[in-house]
Design an enzyme around this catalytic site. Structure first.
Site, short mmCIF file in Angstrom:
data_model
loop_
_atom_site.label_atom_id
_atom_site.label_comp_id
_atom_site.label_asym_id
_atom_site.label_seq_id
_atom_site.Cartn_x
_atom_site.Cartn_y
_atom_site.Cartn_z
N THR A 64 -1.70 4.00 -6.86
CA THR A 64 -2.82 3.05 -6.85
C THR A 64 -4.16 3.65 -7.23
O THR A 64 -5.18 2.96 -7.17
CB THR A 64 -2.95 2.40 -5.46
OG1 THR A 64 -3.14 3.43 -4.47
CG2 THR A 64 -1.71 1.59 -5.12
N TYR A 127 -3.11 1.82 -15.18
CA TYR A 127 -2.59 1.29 -13.92
C TYR A 127 -2.02 -0.10 -14.13
O TYR A 127 -0.87 -0.39 -13.74
CB TYR A 127 -3.69 1.26 -12.87
CG TYR A 127 -3.32 0.51 -11.62
CD1 TYR A 127 -2.38 1.03 -10.73
CD2 TYR A 127 -3.90 -0.73 -11.32
CE1 TYR A 127 -2.03 0.34 -9.57
CE2 TYR A 127 -3.55 -1.42 -10.18
CZ TYR A 127 -2.62 -0.90 -9.30
OH TYR A 127 -2.26 -1.59 -8.18
N LYS A 131 1.96 -1.33 -13.82
CA LYS A 131 2.40 -2.38 -12.90
C LYS A 131 3.10 -3.52 -13.65
O LYS A 131 4.07 -4.09 -13.16
CB LYS A 131 1.21 -2.92 -12.10
CG LYS A 131 0.57 -1.89 -11.17
CD LYS A 131 1.51 -1.43 -10.08
CE LYS A 131 1.68 -2.45 -9.00
NZ LYS A 131 2.51 -1.94 -7.86
#
Length: 301
Positions: A64, A127, A131
């Site tokens: 994250t 990121y 995802k």
């Protein structure tokens, strides 16, 4: 009758910590952190699922660190795409339900209104791309799955915007905070409580296809909307009152970061409400509850 096993990964993270509590009573909860199940080890995932044979897998583990992902692409994709793919593949073999969390960062933020689940994705950073790849890997495994996209997650544990503001607010008289990025700050407990509600809804289902019929992507955020500046001010008002520092609104271009953030991170929760009957609390009300718990003291992972 054998009690069903609910496996939670990332148990020491913001959402995993809350899940380990909200899932109690729904089955035999096995909550594993990185020391007991490192998702970077794909063989360990296969072995663990083979041993536990869970009926429900809740994957709260992820990479994250949004800015760091720009220079650690391989690690981000390993943890956010490859590992969820393996969880989905092994879960499908067990006829297990996989619950996985994704992000508003799969969108580019150019839409004017709230994003719907079927809107076109276009991540603007590593990121978000990792995802999105994880979402696709789960769908391709063809097992029962629920992918919950959430946004701006905070809680009393770990590194997050609210805890950073509380720390900086105690040190400074003035803070400059971005005001032209809009989203829904979402308490980790809200996510965990909603997840437990969804799982509980299927406990007594007699139809073997119950979860297959409900599989898909759903948005799960707090109600309402705010800028980072709004969230900072609310945090200080609730936690510090008259001693709050001055918050100066700035534009995102005045606070450059390695990873580009979407200007619009608003997600519509209507599909989740229609399917599971869940209505989310307003972000300000949830923030007040969060900061009232343990005085809002930050806890490390």
């Amino acid at each position: 009758m054998t009690e069903r096993t609910i496996l939670i990964t990332g148990a020491n993270g913001q959402v995993g910590y809350e899940l380990a509590r909200t899932m109690q009573g729904l089955g035999r909860v096995v909550a594993l952190d990185r020391s007991t199940l490192d998702l970077a080890n794909l063989d360990a995932i296969r072995m663990t699922l083979g041993e536990l044979k869970p009926a429900v897998i809740v994957n709260a583990a992820a990479y994250t660190a949004v800015d760091e992902a720009e220079s650690h692409k391989d690690t981000a994709f390993l943890l956010n795409a490859e590992a969820p793919g393996v969880l989905a593949q092994e879960g499908a073999k067990l006829n297990a339900l996989l619950i996985h969390y994704s992000t508003d960062y799969v969108f580019d933020g150019s839409k004017e209104g709230a994003y719907l689940e079927h809107d076109e994705t276009n991540p603007q950073n590593v990121y978000g791309a990792s995802k999105l790849a994880g979402e696709r890997a789960i769908v391709e495994a063809r097992g029962a799955h629920l992918i919950f996209r959430t946004s701006w997650v905070y809680g009393i544990r770990g590194k997050n915007f609210v805890q950073t503001m509380l720390r900086l607010g105690a040190e400074r008289d003035e803070l400059r905070v971005v005001a032209d990025q809009i989203g829904a700050p979402t308490w980790s407990n809200t996510i965990a409580t909603s997840t437990a509600h969804v799982v509980a809804s299927g406990l007594d289902a007699s139809d073997a296809d119950y979860w297959n019929e409900r599989s898909g992507i759903y948005h799960l955020t707090a109600a309402g909307e705010a800028s980072w500046c709004d969230l900072a001010r609310a945090t200080f008002e609730i936690a510090m009152g008259a001693s709050s520092p001055r918050v100066v609104p700035i534009e995102a271009k005045d606070y450059p970061t390695p990873a580009r953030r979407p200007a619009n991170s608003r997600l519509s929760n209507e599909a989740l409400a229609a399917r599971f009957g869940i209505r989310q609390p307003h972000w300000r009300a949830a923030l007040e509850l969060c900061l009232a718990r343990d005085g809002g003291v930050a806890r490390s992972n």
